[in-house]
Design a protein around this motif. Structure first.
Motif, PDB file in Angstrom:
ATOM      1  N   ASP A 131       0.861  -1.187   0.000  1.00  0.00           N
ATOM      2  CA  ASP A 131       0.000   0.000   0.000  1.00  0.00           C
ATOM      3  C   ASP A 131       0.900   1.241   0.000  1.00  0.00           C
ATOM      4  OD1 ASP A 131      -1.590   2.196   0.732  1.00  0.00           O
ATOM      5  OD2 ASP A 131      -2.824   1.023   2.116  1.00  0.00           O
ATOM      6  N   ALA A 132       1.078   1.859  -1.172  1.00  0.00           N
ATOM      7  CA  ALA A 132       2.022   2.967  -1.332  1.00  0.00           C
ATOM      8  C   ALA A 132       1.722   4.132  -0.390  1.00  0.00           C
ATOM      9  CB  ALA A 132       2.035   3.444  -2.779  1.00  0.00           C
ATOM     10  N   ALA A 133       0.464   4.478  -0.205  1.00  0.00           N
ATOM     11  CA  ALA A 133       0.103   5.592   0.668  1.00  0.00           C
ATOM     12  C   ALA A 133       0.456   5.269   2.123  1.00  0.00           C
ATOM     13  CB  ALA A 133      -1.380   5.926   0.535  1.00  0.00           C
ATOM     14  N   TYR A 134       0.224   4.045   2.532  1.00  0.00           N
ATOM     15  CA  TYR A 134       0.540   3.617   3.897  1.00  0.00           C
ATOM     16  C   TYR A 134       2.052   3.669   4.132  1.00  0.00           C
ATOM     17  CZ  TYR A 134       0.712   0.636   8.068  1.00  0.00           C
ATOM     18  OH  TYR A 134       0.940   0.132   9.330  1.00  0.00           O
ATOM     19  N   VAL A 135       2.820   3.161   3.171  1.00  0.00           N
ATOM     20  CA  VAL A 135       4.278   3.179   3.292  1.00  0.00           C
ATOM     21  C   VAL A 135       4.784   4.622   3.295  1.00  0.00           C
ATOM     22  CG1 VAL A 135       6.455   2.511   2.189  1.00  0.00           C
ATOM     23  CG2 VAL A 135       4.579   0.855   2.361  1.00  0.00           C
ATOM     24  N   ALA A 136       4.180   5.494   2.496  1.00  0.00           N
ATOM     25  CA  ALA A 136       4.564   6.910   2.497  1.00  0.00           C
ATOM     26  C   ALA A 136       4.334   7.527   3.874  1.00  0.00           C
ATOM     27  CB  ALA A 136       3.798   7.675   1.422  1.00  0.00           C
ATOM     28  N   ASP A 137       3.232   7.167   4.523  1.00  0.00           N
ATOM     29  CA  ASP A 137       2.965   7.664   5.884  1.00  0.00           C
ATOM     30  C   ASP A 137       4.022   7.153   6.867  1.00  0.00           C
ATOM     31  OD1 ASP A 137       0.728   9.071   5.066  1.00  0.00           O
ATOM     32  OD2 ASP A 137      -0.698   7.547   5.750  1.00  0.00           O
ATOM     33  N   LEU A 138       4.437   5.890   6.707  1.00  0.00           N
ATOM     34  CA  LEU A 138       5.480   5.347   7.578  1.00  0.00           C
ATOM     35  C   LEU A 138       6.815   6.053   7.334  1.00  0.00           C
ATOM     36  CD1 LEU A 138       4.759   1.494   7.527  1.00  0.00           C
ATOM     37  CD2 LEU A 138       4.367   3.099   9.404  1.00  0.00           C
ATOM     38  N   LYS A 139       7.111   6.354   6.079  1.00  0.00           N
ATOM     39  CA  LYS A 139       8.343   7.090   5.776  1.00  0.00           C
ATOM     40  C   LYS A 139       8.319   8.464   6.438  1.00  0.00           C
ATOM     41  CE  LYS A 139       9.545   4.820   1.440  1.00  0.00           C
ATOM     42  NZ  LYS A 139       9.708   4.981  -0.016  1.00  0.00           N
ATOM     43  N   ALA A 140       7.177   9.137   6.377  1.00  0.00           N
ATOM     44  CA  ALA A 140       7.048  10.450   7.024  1.00  0.00           C
ATOM     45  C   ALA A 140       7.231  10.319   8.531  1.00  0.00           C
ATOM     46  CB  ALA A 140       5.698  11.077   6.685  1.00  0.00           C
TER      47      ALA A 140
END
Length: 97
Positions: free
Chosen positions: A20-29
């Motif tokens: 889930d790209a959006a979920y991973v982006a949130d984790l990166k943030a």
């Protein structure tokens, strides 16, 4: 500043959502925020543009995630830091030295 003036930030999530790209982006943030908080605690600042992210899997690396990372999707952010004493801070192994 040298490349050695780095530290890690971490975020932990649900491994079932790794695609889930959006979920991973949130984790990166979240990992970047964690790095900024760690730097601030040492009186340093991060250079956000230097952030590099790694999805860490216990099965694929020698990193032991301990209790916090066990059975979790782990995102590690490595970032350069600046400020007085930054040259003494190094991201080593799973910890910040």
């Amino acid at each position: 500043m040298t490349r050695n003036a780095t530290l890690f930030g971490w975020a932990f999530g649900d491994p079932a959502r790794e695609d889930d790209a959006a979920y991973v982006a949130d984790l990166k943030a979240a990992a970047l925020r964690n790095a900024a908080e760690t730097a601030a605690a040492k009186g340093l600042r991060i250079r956000e543009e230097t952030a590099e992210y790694t999805l860490v899997s216990e099965a694929d690396t020698l990193i032991d995630g301990g209790e916090t990372g066990h059975d979790k999707l782990v995102v590690r952010c490595t970032v350069d830091v600046t400020g007085p004493g930054a040259e003494h801070v190094r991201a080593e192994g799973p910890m910040n030295g």
